[in-house]
Motif scaffolding. Sequence first.
Motif, PDB file in Angstrom:
ATOM      1  N   ASN A 178       0.802  -1.114   0.196  1.00 33.90           N
ATOM      2  CA  ASN A 178      -0.019   0.007   0.009  1.00 33.90           C
ATOM      3  C   ASN A 178       0.799   1.368   0.060  1.00 33.90           C
ATOM      4  O   ASN A 178       0.242   2.295  -0.485  1.00 33.90           O
ATOM      5  N   THR A 179       1.988   1.154   0.546  1.00 34.52           N
ATOM      6  CA  THR A 179       3.031   2.397   0.620  1.00 34.52           C
ATOM      7  C   THR A 179       3.355   2.845  -0.886  1.00 34.52           C
ATOM      8  O   THR A 179       3.262   3.679  -1.130  1.00 34.52           O
ATOM      9  N   LEU A 180       3.831   1.867  -1.652  1.00 29.10           N
ATOM     10  CA  LEU A 180       4.125   2.050  -2.896  1.00 29.10           C
ATOM     11  C   LEU A 180       3.018   2.591  -3.964  1.00 29.10           C
ATOM     12  O   LEU A 180       3.367   3.115  -4.898  1.00 29.10           O
ATOM     13  N   PHE A 181       1.890   2.118  -3.303  1.00 29.64           N
ATOM     14  CA  PHE A 181       0.706   2.675  -4.268  1.00 29.64           C
ATOM     15  C   PHE A 181       0.214   4.075  -3.889  1.00 29.64           C
ATOM     16  O   PHE A 181       0.339   5.125  -4.491  1.00 29.64           O
ATOM     17  N   GLY A 182       0.181   4.243  -2.472  1.00 27.82           N
ATOM     18  CA  GLY A 182      -0.291   5.467  -2.040  1.00 27.82           C
ATOM     19  C   GLY A 182       0.768   6.505  -2.228  1.00 27.82           C
ATOM     20  O   GLY A 182       0.287   7.570  -2.612  1.00 27.82           O
ATOM     21  N   LYS A 183       1.847   6.394  -1.853  1.00 29.79           N
ATOM     22  CA  LYS A 183       2.990   7.481  -1.956  1.00 29.79           C
ATOM     23  C   LYS A 183       3.226   7.737  -3.520  1.00 29.79           C
ATOM     24  O   LYS A 183       3.971   8.851  -3.694  1.00 29.79           O
ATOM     25  N   ARG A 198      -0.155 -15.455  28.691  1.00 28.35           N
ATOM     26  CA  ARG A 198      -0.840 -14.172  28.015  1.00 28.35           C
ATOM     27  C   ARG A 198      -0.385 -13.168  27.990  1.00 28.35           C
ATOM     28  O   ARG A 198       0.183 -12.627  29.108  1.00 28.35           O
ATOM     29  N   THR A 199      -0.151 -12.371  26.758  1.00 27.47           N
ATOM     30  CA  THR A 199       1.116 -11.260  26.438  1.00 27.47           C
ATOM     31  C   THR A 199       0.402 -10.213  25.824  1.00 27.47           C
ATOM     32  O   THR A 199       0.508 -10.172  24.384  1.00 27.47           O
ATOM     33  N   GLU A 200      -0.704  -9.602  26.307  1.00 29.00           N
ATOM     34  CA  GLU A 200      -1.587  -8.733  25.606  1.00 29.00           C
ATOM     35  C   GLU A 200      -0.697  -7.625  24.786  1.00 29.00           C
ATOM     36  O   GLU A 200      -0.797  -7.362  23.752  1.00 29.00           O
ATOM     37  N   SER A 201      -0.227  -6.839  25.564  1.00 24.83           N
ATOM     38  CA  SER A 201       0.749  -5.713  25.329  1.00 24.83           C
ATOM     39  C   SER A 201       1.860  -6.142  24.381  1.00 24.83           C
ATOM     40  O   SER A 201       2.346  -5.626  23.563  1.00 24.83           O
ATOM     41  N   LEU A 202       2.560  -6.868  24.674  1.00 26.99           N
ATOM     42  CA  LEU A 202       3.559  -7.751  23.674  1.00 26.99           C
ATOM     43  C   LEU A 202       3.126  -7.932  22.140  1.00 26.99           C
ATOM     44  O   LEU A 202       3.702  -7.536  21.286  1.00 26.99           O
ATOM     45  N   VAL A 203       1.952  -8.588  22.256  1.00 24.27           N
ATOM     46  CA  VAL A 203       1.163  -8.878  21.177  1.00 24.27           C
ATOM     47  C   VAL A 203       1.006  -7.670  20.111  1.00 24.27           C
ATOM     48  O   VAL A 203       1.218  -7.381  18.827  1.00 24.27           O
ATOM     49  N   PHE A 204       0.679  -6.739  20.941  1.00 22.10           N
ATOM     50  CA  PHE A 204       0.024  -5.308  20.093  1.00 22.10           C
ATOM     51  C   PHE A 204       1.628  -4.555  19.799  1.00 22.10           C
ATOM     52  O   PHE A 204       1.795  -3.949  18.701  1.00 22.10           O
ATOM     53  N   GLY A 205       2.345  -4.742  20.886  1.00 24.72           N
ATOM     54  CA  GLY A 205       3.720  -3.991  20.477  1.00 24.72           C
ATOM     55  C   GLY A 205       4.319  -4.731  19.073  1.00 24.72           C
ATOM     56  O   GLY A 205       4.888  -3.747  18.275  1.00 24.72           O
ATOM     57  N   LEU A 206       4.353  -6.046  18.924  1.00 24.43           N
ATOM     58  CA  LEU A 206       4.778  -6.625  17.860  1.00 24.43           C
ATOM     59  C   LEU A 206       3.975  -6.168  16.556  1.00 24.43           C
ATOM     60  O   LEU A 206       4.508  -6.130  15.587  1.00 24.43           O
ATOM     61  N   GLY A 207       2.776  -6.298  16.739  1.00 23.58           N
ATOM     62  CA  GLY A 207       1.713  -5.775  15.590  1.00 23.58           C
ATOM     63  C   GLY A 207       2.143  -4.285  15.138  1.00 23.58           C
ATOM     64  O   GLY A 207       2.564  -4.219  13.804  1.00 23.58           O
ATOM     65  N   VAL A 208       2.349  -3.426  16.007  1.00 25.45           N
ATOM     66  CA  VAL A 208       2.479  -2.111  15.474  1.00 25.45           C
ATOM     67  C   VAL A 208       3.986  -1.946  14.881  1.00 25.45           C
ATOM     68  O   VAL A 208       4.487  -1.469  14.214  1.00 25.45           O
ATOM     69  N   LEU A 209       5.033  -2.902  15.628  1.00 23.66           N
ATOM     70  CA  LEU A 209       6.469  -2.820  15.025  1.00 23.66           C
ATOM     71  C   LEU A 209       6.155  -3.347  13.762  1.00 23.66           C
ATOM     72  O   LEU A 209       6.926  -2.809  12.785  1.00 23.66           O
ATOM     73  N   GLY A 210       5.698  -4.532  13.325  1.00 26.72           N
ATOM     74  CA  GLY A 210       5.821  -4.962  12.092  1.00 26.72           C
ATOM     75  C   GLY A 210       5.284  -4.037  11.174  1.00 26.72           C
ATOM     76  O   GLY A 210       5.559  -3.994   9.807  1.00 26.72           O
ATOM     77  N   GLN A 211       4.011  -3.356  11.511  1.00 24.66           N
ATOM     78  CA  GLN A 211       3.366  -2.396  10.605  1.00 24.66           C
ATOM     79  C   GLN A 211       4.234  -1.075  10.383  1.00 24.66           C
ATOM     80  O   GLN A 211       4.605  -0.701   8.976  1.00 24.66           O
ATOM     81  N   LYS A 212       5.066  -0.891  11.308  1.00 22.49           N
ATOM     82  CA  LYS A 212       5.677   0.559  11.152  1.00 22.49           C
ATOM     83  C   LYS A 212       7.032  -0.016  10.417  1.00 22.49           C
ATOM     84  O   LYS A 212       7.706   0.770   9.614  1.00 22.49           O
ATOM     85  N   PHE A 213       7.665  -1.083  10.617  1.00 20.75           N
ATOM     86  CA  PHE A 213       8.808  -1.440   9.947  1.00 20.75           C
ATOM     87  C   PHE A 213       8.404  -1.721   8.525  1.00 20.75           C
ATOM     88  O   PHE A 213       9.137  -1.358   7.564  1.00 20.75           O
ATOM     89  N   ALA A 214       7.205  -2.200   8.131  1.00 15.02           N
ATOM     90  CA  ALA A 214       6.868  -2.245   6.576  1.00 15.02           C
ATOM     91  C   ALA A 214       6.661  -1.039   6.270  1.00 15.02           C
ATOM     92  O   ALA A 214       7.026  -0.837   4.911  1.00 15.02           O
TER      93      ALA A 214
END
Length: 474
Positions: free
Chosen positions: A255-260, A369-385
């Motif tokens: 999506n970055t390659l399309f939108g930008k 159960r690692t709620e915040s770590l899961v969300f942290g990794l999710g956002v990390l993956g999104q920002k890295f991409a």
Amino acid sequence: MTQTRTVAAARPMGFGRKLALGAGDFGFNLYWQTASLYLLFFYTDVLGLPPSIAGAIYMLALIWDAVLDPLIGSVVDRTRSRLGRYRPYLLFGGVPLGLIFAASFLAPTGDSVFAIAVTATLHVAFRTLYAAISIPYSALFARVTQDARVRAELAGFRMVCATLGALIVAGGTLPFVKAFSTPEAPRLGWTILGLAFGVVASLLLLVVAWAARGYDDFEVQPAPRRDLQAMLRSLLANRALLIVLGAVMVSSFANTLFGKNLLYYFKYIVGRAELASAAMALVALGAAVLVPLFAWIARTRGKRATWLIGSVPSLIGMLLWRLGQDGSSLPLLFTALGLYAFGTAAYVVCFWSMLPDTVEYGEWKSGVRTESLVFGLGVLGQKFALGLGAGFLGIALAHVGYVANAEQTPETIAGIKAMMFWFPLGGWVVSVALIAFYPLGLKEHARIVEEIAARRLAASPETLNSALGTPVNT
């Protein structure tokens, strides 16, 4: 008298509370979209920083933000207080974040070492506080309810608020700055904008903290501390999380390659640069309108089905875009963009409602159960991409011979067209293939939640004492 506690998952949640919880994303998007769309421009054209220095500051802070996310997630997972696990971050972090954001527009002008150092420090501080509050806010949605349908509704509220925030920033920032700036004070509009957005976002975070009261109860018995190896084993065993991360990273890159590229496309191929703003606004507005529809589909058909259903119009839109890439038919191009918005809406609903469900899946598989770590990794993956996509775009534009503010060669135009079709098309196909293997439907998730509850009940002291015939403390 036996001490009892209300379970958040079983408590009813009305429209007003759902809206209040989702409104936090309006505030966060005032920050995120302003930084994403305008901060680099502010650094170069208002502060007078060289583009290379401005870009380095921006990228360094964003990379720091991405790396920090899972670390903050790990810290938040260990937080225990009488105010709850996540609410303290919202209660006490919102005002400092708003002040740092506003101060970013007060950095000194020029390219002196002092000016560069102050600008970099303010931006890194902003990214640090943003991560420290946005991760608890995202993780909160795995705690306020364990009902997959309610989570889908909450994701819908969040994404509508987020999209409205994005629309206000995209369409209103420059007119606002122009209206409040003067020849004598050309930065006044930016300063007022920073303060206004900071005040609104800070107040909304307090509203979220109020709405979460009673749903983010503190735990009388602190959860056992988990070492790093235990958490890593839990994450690696979480097939649902790995699939979501893979699909999100591929989609974000594509999506970055399309939108930008839209600005380059309308400026150099269509010859009407002003249409790029209309194109981006159409996608954002379309997503805002469609989010409630896909939230309903997720609540009734499941999130895997929602992602797949939303991908079909987007794939059709990409094919229509390819047919009209010569720029001769603007109605065809904007129709393609309208169809593309379907996938954008489905993506944001599914991403933010799938992540909480993967928390239960991981707990079910590993007992951790690692709620915040899961969300942290999710956002990390999104920002890295997102960062990787932006970096790849710069390299690709240089490779095809792009020269700013000049007539582009046929090879450059062909390269821009190819980037706007093959990469997004491939990204959607790969993400669909990954999500097809996502293991959690509505019935599967409900069964997992019931099994986890049964395990907790079997392990509770009250159950053990009852089985042994021992009186429970009163």
